[in-house]
Scaffold this motif. Structure first.
Motif, PDB file in Angstrom:
ATOM      1  N   ARG A 267      -4.736 -12.668 -16.234  1.00 46.21           N
ATOM      2  CA  ARG A 267      -3.776 -11.580 -16.557  1.00 46.21           C
ATOM      3  C   ARG A 267      -4.057 -10.893 -17.729  1.00 46.21           C
ATOM      4  O   ARG A 267      -3.813  -9.800 -17.921  1.00 46.21           O
ATOM      5  CB  ARG A 267      -2.329 -12.394 -16.831  1.00 46.21           C
ATOM      6  N   SER A 268      -4.632 -11.705 -18.615  1.00 46.48           N
ATOM      7  CA  SER A 268      -5.240 -11.165 -20.123  1.00 46.48           C
ATOM      8  C   SER A 268      -6.305 -11.713 -20.486  1.00 46.48           C
ATOM      9  O   SER A 268      -6.675 -12.892 -20.346  1.00 46.48           O
ATOM     10  CB  SER A 268      -4.090 -11.423 -21.193  1.00 46.48           C
ATOM     11  N   VAL A 269      -7.093 -10.955 -21.096  1.00 47.81           N
ATOM     12  CA  VAL A 269      -8.574 -11.462 -21.733  1.00 47.81           C
ATOM     13  C   VAL A 269      -8.597 -10.964 -23.155  1.00 47.81           C
ATOM     14  O   VAL A 269      -8.420  -9.727 -23.504  1.00 47.81           O
ATOM     15  CB  VAL A 269      -9.700 -10.906 -20.692  1.00 47.81           C
ATOM     16  N   LEU A 270      -9.075 -11.695 -23.826  1.00 41.70           N
ATOM     17  CA  LEU A 270      -9.372 -11.496 -25.315  1.00 41.70           C
ATOM     18  C   LEU A 270     -10.929 -11.249 -25.459  1.00 41.70           C
ATOM     19  O   LEU A 270     -11.544 -12.164 -25.206  1.00 41.70           O
ATOM     20  CB  LEU A 270      -9.065 -12.651 -26.218  1.00 41.70           C
ATOM     21  N   VAL A 271     -11.282  -9.993 -25.948  1.00 38.04           N
ATOM     22  CA  VAL A 271     -12.550  -9.451 -26.192  1.00 38.04           C
ATOM     23  C   VAL A 271     -12.727  -9.613 -27.807  1.00 38.04           C
ATOM     24  O   VAL A 271     -11.909  -9.092 -28.340  1.00 38.04           O
ATOM     25  CB  VAL A 271     -12.912  -8.254 -25.629  1.00 38.04           C
ATOM     26  N   VAL A 272     -13.598 -10.396 -28.169  1.00 43.51           N
ATOM     27  CA  VAL A 272     -13.725 -10.816 -29.768  1.00 43.51           C
ATOM     28  C   VAL A 272     -15.007 -10.883 -30.009  1.00 43.51           C
ATOM     29  O   VAL A 272     -15.925 -11.358 -29.605  1.00 43.51           O
ATOM     30  CB  VAL A 272     -12.847 -11.867 -30.192  1.00 43.51           C
ATOM     31  N   GLY A 273     -15.439 -10.629 -31.327  1.00 43.44           N
ATOM     32  CA  GLY A 273     -16.787 -10.884 -31.863  1.00 43.44           C
ATOM     33  C   GLY A 273     -16.902 -10.465 -33.321  1.00 43.44           C
ATOM     34  O   GLY A 273     -15.813  -9.836 -33.938  1.00 43.44           O
ATOM     35  N   ALA A 274     -18.068 -10.881 -34.098  1.00 43.89           N
ATOM     36  CA  ALA A 274     -18.190 -10.690 -35.523  1.00 43.89           C
ATOM     37  C   ALA A 274     -19.783 -10.595 -35.537  1.00 43.89           C
ATOM     38  O   ALA A 274     -20.533 -10.467 -34.720  1.00 43.89           O
ATOM     39  CB  ALA A 274     -17.786 -11.893 -36.168  1.00 43.89           C
ATOM     40  N   GLU A 275     -20.057  -9.697 -36.819  1.00 42.21           N
ATOM     41  CA  GLU A 275     -21.485  -9.484 -37.052  1.00 42.21           C
ATOM     42  C   GLU A 275     -21.656  -9.667 -38.572  1.00 42.21           C
ATOM     43  O   GLU A 275     -20.865  -9.172 -39.190  1.00 42.21           O
ATOM     44  CB  GLU A 275     -21.742  -8.034 -36.361  1.00 42.21           C
ATOM     45  N   ARG A 276     -22.972  -9.924 -38.795  1.00 46.21           N
ATOM     46  CA  ARG A 276     -23.170  -9.781 -40.461  1.00 46.21           C
ATOM     47  C   ARG A 276     -24.779  -9.634 -40.212  1.00 46.21           C
ATOM     48  O   ARG A 276     -25.660 -10.387 -40.453  1.00 46.21           O
ATOM     49  CB  ARG A 276     -22.848 -11.246 -41.068  1.00 46.21           C
ATOM     50  N   VAL A 277     -25.099  -8.371 -39.914  1.00 42.66           N
ATOM     51  CA  VAL A 277     -26.645  -8.009 -39.746  1.00 42.66           C
ATOM     52  C   VAL A 277     -27.403  -8.209 -41.278  1.00 42.66           C
ATOM     53  O   VAL A 277     -28.379  -8.252 -41.226  1.00 42.66           O
ATOM     54  CB  VAL A 277     -26.540  -6.285 -39.441  1.00 42.66           C
ATOM     55  N   ALA A 278     -26.525  -8.237 -42.229  1.00 37.95           N
ATOM     56  CA  ALA A 278     -27.270  -8.197 -43.557  1.00 37.95           C
ATOM     57  C   ALA A 278     -27.577  -9.564 -43.928  1.00 37.95           C
ATOM     58  O   ALA A 278     -27.907  -9.878 -45.104  1.00 37.95           O
ATOM     59  CB  ALA A 278     -26.629  -7.364 -44.644  1.00 37.95           C
ATOM     60  N   GLU A 279     -27.212 -10.557 -43.184  1.00 41.76           N
ATOM     61  CA  GLU A 279     -27.479 -12.021 -43.595  1.00 41.76           C
ATOM     62  C   GLU A 279     -28.921 -12.200 -43.706  1.00 41.76           C
ATOM     63  O   GLU A 279     -29.271 -13.141 -44.775  1.00 41.76           O
ATOM     64  CB  GLU A 279     -26.960 -12.967 -42.620  1.00 41.76           C
ATOM     65  N   THR A 280     -29.966 -11.512 -43.243  1.00 45.68           N
ATOM     66  CA  THR A 280     -31.329 -11.662 -43.491  1.00 45.68           C
ATOM     67  C   THR A 280     -31.786 -10.277 -43.980  1.00 45.68           C
ATOM     68  O   THR A 280     -31.211  -9.237 -43.712  1.00 45.68           O
ATOM     69  CB  THR A 280     -32.101 -11.729 -42.181  1.00 45.68           C
ATOM     70  N   PRO A 281     -32.649 -10.468 -45.165  1.00 43.83           N
ATOM     71  CA  PRO A 281     -33.294  -9.187 -45.654  1.00 43.83           C
ATOM     72  C   PRO A 281     -34.366  -8.733 -44.840  1.00 43.83           C
ATOM     73  O   PRO A 281     -34.857  -7.644 -45.042  1.00 43.83           O
ATOM     74  CB  PRO A 281     -33.850  -9.546 -47.025  1.00 43.83           C
ATOM     75  N   ASP A 282     -34.672  -9.474 -43.618  1.00 39.12           N
ATOM     76  CA  ASP A 282     -35.943  -9.144 -42.815  1.00 39.12           C
ATOM     77  C   ASP A 282     -35.534  -8.459 -41.459  1.00 39.12           C
ATOM     78  O   ASP A 282     -36.023  -8.703 -40.386  1.00 39.12           O
ATOM     79  CB  ASP A 282     -36.605 -10.366 -42.446  1.00 39.12           C
ATOM     80  N   ALA A 283     -34.636  -7.631 -41.583  1.00 40.04           N
ATOM     81  CA  ALA A 283     -34.043  -7.039 -40.392  1.00 40.04           C
ATOM     82  C   ALA A 283     -35.053  -6.133 -39.511  1.00 40.04           C
ATOM     83  O   ALA A 283     -35.040  -6.094 -38.523  1.00 40.04           O
ATOM     84  CB  ALA A 283     -32.847  -5.934 -40.842  1.00 40.04           C
ATOM     85  N   GLN A 284     -35.814  -5.516 -40.036  1.00 43.61           N
ATOM     86  CA  GLN A 284     -36.918  -4.794 -39.518  1.00 43.61           C
ATOM     87  C   GLN A 284     -37.962  -5.618 -38.760  1.00 43.61           C
ATOM     88  O   GLN A 284     -38.229  -5.341 -37.719  1.00 43.61           O
ATOM     89  CB  GLN A 284     -37.682  -3.685 -40.457  1.00 43.61           C
TER      90      GLN A 284
END
Lengths: 399, 156
Positions: free
Chosen positions: A108-125
């Motif tokens: 009947r109902s669904v929770l869509v949820v998420g989180a992000e912390r892209v900058a947790e590493t300085p090595d993103a590239q």
């Protein structure tokens, strides 16, 4: 139409987005969003039948498969839960998965949820370089920035535009974001500011490119019975479509290609299906707000053209004439400031969907555009390998 | 390195080092052996008539296994290019130019560095490698069986 097929957005929540969030862990961020959406919808965890967790690569935040970490925090223990991951398209795909679960009659109902912390590493590239094939492509400096540099060069060449034409997109996005309390980057900037920002990968400069953002988001989606109980003015999900295409960007460039990268064929294909479902025959006349996934300036004109808001190759000319402005434009393009101003990758597609749905619900606050009947959101993942778009309407449209 | 700054709002730093042993497989193995011999090998499918670089085991259009190998020509045309100015460590020092090139007779494009290009003026350099530009393949002095054994240079 049968109301059994109707799927509605009942409540949403997003945090403020910023580079780092040292006051919370990843799982606590997800919890803030889950609790916020439940409160917004007037629901309790007991009203939620299932959970879709929106989670892109976890290399950035450094805890593998952090959906597990979040189960208790998002009130998920004892409920069915699945994770969706299509790179940058994750949030849009998560909404699609939830839609399908409800439309199937399973829940009947669904929770869509998420989180992000892209900058947790300085090595993103370095992390982004890991998405490339280890044998043929990883030895050259490919990342999202440099791949979109390749793409943007081809687009400008094909249609005869310059970096200044792209710069106007960033100027409008940052201006729009001044009305968005959640936005990461915002403020009045000039074309000269964009042109003076440092070159990253030709023709893309720093201000042509999104930031790395931390934060979280959630959306509660339900069937018509739940909508009647919990939401007097929901946003109805009237169209949802996705397309994927080959991993190899070199397969999307040549005369014998199936899906041309420069012209973003998968966006056009997904939009055709999505708009047909939602009864959209003339996007410019029927859609008042877009919330495109646009982590690079070049991706805004591409989507306006591919989704049929204008003919191919003229979106940047119309940008100059103010067609895409919130005030006085033909359609309000990314009144939130879009992904150019805020990019928490795992939930960016979800944020786009929230920013589109709340416009239809009349709950977009300081970003609210008057008289919104239909809004479209999109999400893009991989190197334009996944495309998802969703049409939200203030009335249900059967398909 | 492990640092602990444990007051509220603090940060704990860890460096994660992982090793991977990537299996090359038959197709990529043959391609890499070809590079050592100064050849760029593509696979072909007799049913679809398509030729793939990087080589593929299976033709995604005909749904049949690729049943042939061909040597790619050492000339082709740039389909997309960019000059990378910032943002990378562990590869060649920027600025560097890269391009996806459709080598003559091949149906897909393959990416690599563009060498022998004056990058002192980015606008001028970008125009010199604009899509549609003819380029040649140039092998370096040492060949170790990796994609960077060769690069592209402008044909004129």
């Amino acid at each position: 139409m049968s109301t059994n097929n109707t799927v509605a957005v009942l409540g949403t929540y997003q945090t403020e987005f910023k580079t780092h969030d040292p006051d919370h862990t990843f799982a606590e961020q997800a919890q803030i969003a889950a609790a916020g959406a439940l409160k917004d919808a007037g629901m309790t965890p007991g009203d939620v039948d299932a959970i879709v967790f929106s989670l892109a690569p976890t290399y950035f935040m450094g805890v593998a498969d952090a959906d597990r970490w979040s189960i208790d925090h998002i009130f998920g223990a004892g409920k069915p839960m699945l994770r969706v991951h299509t790179g940058g398209a994750t949030g849009g795909s998560a909404v699609q998965a939830a839609y399908n679960l409800i439309r199937s009659g399973m829940y009947r109902s669904v929770l869509v949820v998420g989180a992000e912390r892209v900058a947790e590493t300085p090595d993103a590239q370095d992390v982004l370089n890991l998405i490339f094939d280890v044998f043929y492509e990883r030895d050259i400096p490919l990342s999202t920035n440099t791949s979109v540099g390749l793409w943007a060069t081809s687009y400008l060449e094909r249609y005869g535009y310059t970096e200044v034409d792209l710069a106007r997109v960033a100027v409008r996005a940052r201006r729009n974001a001044t009305k968005n309390p959640h936005a990461h980057l915002k403020g009045m900037i000039s074309i000269e500011d964009v042109m003076a920002s440092r070159m990253i990968s030709t023709p893309l400069k720093l201000f042509d490119i999104c930031p790395r953002s931390s934060g979280s988001a959630a959306m509660l989606i339900g069937n018509m019975d739940m909508a009647k109980r919990f939401c007097s003015a929901p946003a109805f999900i009237n169209g949802v479509a996705s397309r994927s295409t080959t991993y190899w960007i070199g397969d999307r460039m040549t005369p014998t290609s199936d899906a041309d990268l420069t012209d973003f064929v998968i966006a056009a294909e997904a939009a055709t299906v999505c708009f047909k479902q939602a009864g959209i025959t003339d996007p410019l006349a029927q859609i008042q707000v877009t919330e495109f996934y646009d982590p690079y300036t070049v991706m805004t004109p591409l989507q306006l053209e591919r989704l049929g808001f204008c003919a191919p190759g003229i979106a940047l000319r119309l940008e100059k004439e103010g067609y895409w402005d919130v005030e006085g434009g033909a359609v309000a393009v990314n009144p939130s400031g879009g992904t150019l101003c805020t990019n928490p990758i795992a939930v960016t597609g979800l944020v786009r969907a929230i920013d589109a749905a709340t416009q239809v619900m009349g709950r977009a606050g300081t970003m609210q555009v008057p008289g919104v009947r239909n809004a479209v959101s999109s999400a893009v993942g991989g190197i334009a390998q996944f495309y998802n778009c969703i049409v939200f309407g203030d009335q249900p449209y059967g398909h | 390195m492990s640092e602990r700054n444990i007051e509220p709002g603090g940060v704990i730093t860890e460096v994660v080092t992982l090793r991977y042993d990537y299996s090359l497989g038959e197709v990529a193995g043959k391609f890499m052996e070809g590079l050592k011999q100064g050849k760029i090998l593509a696979t072909s499918c007799s049913k679809s008539g398509l030729t793939y670089l990087p080589p593929r085991a299976y033709c995604e259009r005909s749904f049949e296994p690729c049943d042939g190998w061909v040597e790619a020509a050492f000339e082709g045309v740039i389909e997309a290019s960019t000059i990378i100015v910032r943002g990378f460590q562990g590869k060649r020092n920027p600025p560097v130019a890269i391009a996806y090139v459709k080598l003559d007779g091949i149906d897909s494009a393959i990416g690599n560095y563009v060498d022998d290009l004056d990058l002192s003026n980015l606008d001028v350099a970008q125009k010199k490698i604009a899509p549609g530009t003819r380029v040649k393949v140039k092998f370096g002095p040492t060949r170790e069986g990796r994609i960077t054994d060769f690069s592209f240079v402008c044909a004129e």
